[in-house]
Design a protein around this motif. Structure first.
Motif, short mmCIF file in Angstrom:
data_model
loop_
_atom_site.label_atom_id
_atom_site.label_comp_id
_atom_site.label_asym_id
_atom_site.label_seq_id
_atom_site.Cartn_x
_atom_site.Cartn_y
_atom_site.Cartn_z
N SER A 207 0.81 -1.22 0.00
CA SER A 207 0.00 0.00 0.00
C SER A 207 0.84 1.26 0.00
O SER A 207 0.31 2.36 0.22
N ARG A 208 2.14 1.15 -0.24
CA ARG A 208 2.99 2.33 -0.13
C ARG A 208 2.71 3.37 -1.22
O ARG A 208 3.06 4.55 -1.07
N LEU A 209 2.06 2.96 -2.31
CA LEU A 209 1.72 3.92 -3.37
C LEU A 209 0.30 4.44 -3.26
O LEU A 209 -0.15 5.21 -4.10
N VAL B 147 -4.05 -0.63 -1.91
CA VAL B 147 -3.43 -1.90 -1.54
C VAL B 147 -3.41 -2.77 -2.79
O VAL B 147 -4.45 -3.17 -3.31
N ILE B 148 -2.21 -3.07 -3.27
CA ILE B 148 -2.05 -3.79 -4.52
C ILE B 148 -1.74 -5.25 -4.21
O ILE B 148 -0.84 -5.56 -3.41
N GLY B 149 -2.49 -6.17 -4.82
CA GLY B 149 -2.19 -7.57 -4.59
C GLY B 149 -3.20 -8.48 -5.27
O GLY B 149 -4.23 -8.05 -5.77
N ASP B 150 -2.87 -9.75 -5.25
CA ASP B 150 -3.75 -10.79 -5.81
C ASP B 150 -4.78 -11.15 -4.75
O ASP B 150 -4.46 -11.77 -3.73
N ASP C 62 -7.56 -10.31 0.03
CA ASP C 62 -8.46 -9.16 0.10
C ASP C 62 -9.15 -9.07 1.46
O ASP C 62 -9.37 -7.98 1.99
N GLU C 63 -9.48 -10.21 2.05
CA GLU C 63 -10.09 -10.21 3.38
C GLU C 63 -9.12 -9.69 4.43
O GLU C 63 -9.48 -8.87 5.28
N ALA C 64 -7.88 -10.17 4.37
CA ALA C 64 -6.87 -9.70 5.32
C ALA C 64 -6.63 -8.20 5.16
O ALA C 64 -6.48 -7.47 6.15
N ALA C 65 -6.60 -7.72 3.91
CA ALA C 65 -6.35 -6.30 3.65
C ALA C 65 -7.49 -5.44 4.19
O ALA C 65 -7.24 -4.39 4.81
N ARG C 66 -8.73 -5.86 3.97
CA ARG C 66 -9.87 -5.05 4.44
C ARG C 66 -9.88 -4.93 5.96
O ARG C 66 -10.11 -3.85 6.50
N THR C 67 -9.64 -6.03 6.66
CA THR C 67 -9.66 -5.97 8.11
C THR C 67 -8.46 -5.18 8.65
O THR C 67 -8.58 -4.49 9.67
N TRP C 68 -7.33 -5.28 7.97
CA TRP C 68 -6.15 -4.51 8.37
C TRP C 68 -6.39 -3.02 8.19
O TRP C 68 -6.07 -2.21 9.08
N LEU C 69 -6.99 -2.62 7.09
CA LEU C 69 -7.29 -1.21 6.86
C LEU C 69 -8.30 -0.70 7.88
O LEU C 69 -8.15 0.40 8.43
N ALA C 70 -9.33 -1.51 8.17
CA ALA C 70 -10.34 -1.09 9.14
C ALA C 70 -9.74 -0.92 10.53
O ALA C 70 -10.08 0.04 11.25
N ALA C 71 -8.85 -1.83 10.92
CA ALA C 71 -8.24 -1.73 12.24
C ALA C 71 -7.39 -0.48 12.37
O ALA C 71 -7.27 0.08 13.47
N ARG D 273 -8.05 2.34 10.75
CA ARG D 273 -8.90 3.48 10.39
C ARG D 273 -8.38 4.16 9.13
O ARG D 273 -8.29 5.38 9.04
N VAL D 274 -8.03 3.34 8.16
CA VAL D 274 -7.50 3.84 6.90
C VAL D 274 -8.46 3.45 5.78
O VAL D 274 -8.89 2.29 5.70
N ARG D 275 -8.78 4.40 4.91
CA ARG D 275 -9.64 4.12 3.76
C ARG D 275 -8.78 4.12 2.50
O ARG D 275 -8.29 5.18 2.09
N ARG D 276 -8.59 2.95 1.95
CA ARG D 276 -7.84 2.84 0.70
C ARG D 276 -8.49 1.75 -0.14
O ARG D 276 -8.94 0.73 0.39
N PRO D 277 -8.50 1.93 -1.45
CA PRO D 277 -9.06 0.90 -2.31
C PRO D 277 -8.10 -0.29 -2.46
O PRO D 277 -6.90 -0.17 -2.24
N LEU D 278 -8.66 -1.42 -2.83
CA LEU D 278 -7.86 -2.58 -3.18
C LEU D 278 -7.71 -2.61 -4.69
O LEU D 278 -8.69 -2.53 -5.43
N LEU D 279 -6.48 -2.69 -5.16
CA LEU D 279 -6.19 -2.76 -6.59
C LEU D 279 -5.75 -4.18 -6.92
O LEU D 279 -4.61 -4.56 -6.63
N PRO D 280 -6.64 -4.98 -7.51
CA PRO D 280 -6.29 -6.38 -7.76
C PRO D 280 -5.27 -6.53 -8.89
O PRO D 280 -5.42 -5.96 -9.96
N VAL D 281 -4.21 -7.28 -8.61
CA VAL D 281 -3.19 -7.61 -9.59
C VAL D 281 -2.93 -9.10 -9.48
O VAL D 281 -2.45 -9.58 -8.45
N ARG D 282 -3.22 -9.84 -10.52
CA ARG D 282 -3.10 -11.29 -10.48
C ARG D 282 -1.63 -11.70 -10.65
O ARG D 282 -0.96 -11.29 -11.61
#
Length: 259
Positions: A150-152, A155-158, A199-208, A210-219
């Motif tokens: 998520s440094r850019l 959150v970029i990932g598969d 994606d599940e891990a990323a969403r819960t991590w962002l919520a914990a 208090r950060v709002r960032r989109p998930l950018l799927p990259v296979r």
């Protein structure tokens, strides 16, 4: 039982040493630099050269081998260094060597994993009776991965990659059991209680956080992606640890909606 712990200052070692000490084990711990404290006997060793290994293994009943170098000189330290350690332990009459590896080293095509698998083979071929515990990734590793992804911004990932994070304290408990049980001459998987999609891990991590960032799927392409999506980093083995990813988030950030 007198136990030598290599890699005692690492992420797992810092949890294992007090756990075994409190359980009543007599501990000797290795470090590349002189150390004192923590209620253990510290010895200086270098797996890359073999310096100090003969002295480190002298008079111990078991060796718990945690030391690893994933970023640099991996073959020299993880494979050749493990061979040096097993040979020294054999000469000293050590009765049990427990090696900690990673779930998926035989499936996921990552260079570091190939070295860990080779080190397993060194342990199994040695003269010291042995046990291997393959653990899944620690929650801290998954959190570091998400930070990097998520440094850019997004959150970029598969999104379909599967993980099964295990708490280091649970691994420490399992290692105490293995040491007391004696050599098994087998490889055992050990994981956390829950399989998560990226994606599940990323969403819960962002919520914990208090950060709002989109998930950018990259296979992730190729065999690596297939193995990661197909559960190469997970296992159905039991028993499992008890602490969940949600427990880690609560401890670290105060849970969903907290920092």
């Amino acid at each position: 039982m007198r136990v030598l712990v290599t890699g005692a200052t690492g992420r797992l070692g810092r949890v294992v040493v007090p756990r075994l000490r409190d359980e009543g084990f007599t501990l000797r711990a290795t470090s590349r630099r002189p150390r004192t404290g923590d209620g253990v006997e510290w010895v200086s060793t270098d797996l890359a050269t073999g310096a100090g290994l003969a002295e480190a293994v002298a008079g111990v009943d078991a060796v718990l081998h945690l030391a690893s170098s994933p970023q640099r000189r991996t073959h020299e330290i993880d494979v050749l260094g493990t061979r040096r350690l097993t040979m020294a332990a054999g000469h000293a009459g050590v009765r049990h060597l427990v090696y900690v590896s990673i779930v998926g080293v035989d499936r996921v095509p990552i260079p570091y994993y190939r070295h860990k698998l080779a080190a397993e083979e060194v342990v199994a071929a040695g003269s010291v009776p042995w046990s291997v515990l393959r653990a899944t990734q620690f929650p801290e590793f998954l959190a570091d991965l998400l930070k990097g992804a998520s440094r850019l911004g997004p959150v970029i990932g598969d999104r379909a990659v599967l993980a099964q994070p295990v708490d280091p304290a649970d691994v420490a408990d399992r290692l105490a059991v293995l040491l007391l049980a004696g050599p098994s001459h087998r490889v055992e998987d050990f994981a956390g209680p829950q399989v998560l999609r990226f994606d599940e891990a990323a969403r819960t991590w962002l919520a914990a956080r208090r950060v709002r960032r989109p998930l950018l799927p990259v296979r992730i392409p190729g065999r690596l992606g297939r193995e990661l999506r197909g559960g190469g980093l997970t296992t159905t083995a039991t028993p499992t640890g008890t602490r969940t990813w949600a427990d880690y988030l609560v401890d670290t950030y105060g849970g969903t909606g907290g920092r």
